[in-house]
Write a protein that holds these residues in place. Structure first.
Motif, mmCIF file in Angstrom:
data_model
loop_
_atom_site.group_PDB
_atom_site.id
_atom_site.type_symbol
_atom_site.label_atom_id
_atom_site.label_comp_id
_atom_site.label_asym_id
_atom_site.label_seq_id
_atom_site.Cartn_x
_atom_site.Cartn_y
_atom_site.Cartn_z
ATOM 1 N N GLU A 60 10.010 -5.574 10.253
ATOM 2 C CA GLU A 60 10.161 -4.117 10.360
ATOM 3 C C GLU A 60 10.601 -3.502 9.026
ATOM 4 O O GLU A 60 10.057 -2.491 8.585
ATOM 5 C CB GLU A 60 11.175 -3.779 11.457
ATOM 6 N N ARG A 61 11.584 -4.119 8.360
ATOM 7 C CA ARG A 61 12.063 -3.588 7.074
ATOM 8 C C ARG A 61 10.979 -3.677 6.002
ATOM 9 O O ARG A 61 10.824 -2.777 5.183
ATOM 10 C CB ARG A 61 13.310 -4.331 6.596
ATOM 11 N N GLN A 64 8.436 -0.923 6.585
ATOM 12 C CA GLN A 64 8.965 0.371 6.135
ATOM 13 C C GLN A 64 8.891 0.488 4.615
ATOM 14 O O GLN A 64 8.469 1.516 4.082
ATOM 15 C CB GLN A 64 10.411 0.561 6.606
ATOM 16 N N GLN A 68 6.069 3.029 1.923
ATOM 17 C CA GLN A 68 6.446 4.007 0.900
ATOM 18 C C GLN A 68 5.480 3.896 -0.281
ATOM 19 O O GLN A 68 5.203 2.788 -0.733
ATOM 20 C CB GLN A 68 7.874 3.755 0.408
#
Length: 186
Positions: A60-61, A64, A68
């Motif tokens: 998940e990290r 994310q 970006q």
């Protein structure tokens, strides 16, 4: 290290993990997957569940961070001091036992075959993340360390940490499988 080589190497390692678990563990019945050589050791399913718990956090990290936009993609991957230390700690060659956090320790859990499918799903996600990492700045500090979130790994460090950690515990599960074979042949 060149980014393309780095990502291709990690991709191959993850593909190997996926294939190993698909062929060596997925066909086994849950009772066999729950075999423990000793009460303190982990079963094959516990090894994979430990990795699932980490994947739920790190995938998940990473997603994310990779979502970006990068100012410019990396050409080379350089490891931070924290990254080098973290990766060295979990490499399969490092036979020193590491203590795990209580919430990451699946010992004495009631586990079923769904653990294997979840692991394989995490591997497919990781393969997709490695593909999207081609457009990212892998030297950007963006991934909080799971057990101490004030510290951050670079994206490249986190990717290699996750893969090395998975290799360590899949090899551990393979040793349990080998012990099971010995027990069944007696």
């Amino acid at each position: 290290m060149n980014v393309t080589t780095f990502l291709e190497t990690l991709h191959g390692r993850v593909q190997h993990l996926h294939t190993t678990v698909s062929t060596d563990f997925a066909p086994l019945e849950a009772a066999l997957l729950n075999f423990k050589p000793s009460p303190e050791s982990w079963s094959m399913l516990e090894c994979l569940e430990h990795l699932n718990r980490y994947s739920r956090y790190y995938n998940e990290r990473l997603a994310q961070a990779l979502a970006q936009p990068a100012s410019r993609p990396s050409r080379a991957v350089s490891h931070s001091w924290l990254g080098k230390k973290s990766i060295a700690t979990v490499r399969p060659e490092n036979r020193k036992k590491q203590r795990t956090l209580a919430r990451m320790n699946p010992n004495r859990s009631q586990l079923g075959k769904a653990v294997v499918e979840e692991f394989l799903q995490h591997q497919r996600q990781l393969l997709a993340l490695l593909t999207s990492a081609k457009k990212a700045d892998l030297n950007q500090k963006a991934i909080p360390v799971e057990f101490f979130r004030l510290l951050k790994l670079t994206i490249g460090d986190a990717l290699e940490f996750v893969v090395a950690h998975q290799e360590r515990h899949v090899q551990q599960a393979a040793r349990v499988r080998q012990q099971l074979r010995l027990e069944l042949s007696v």
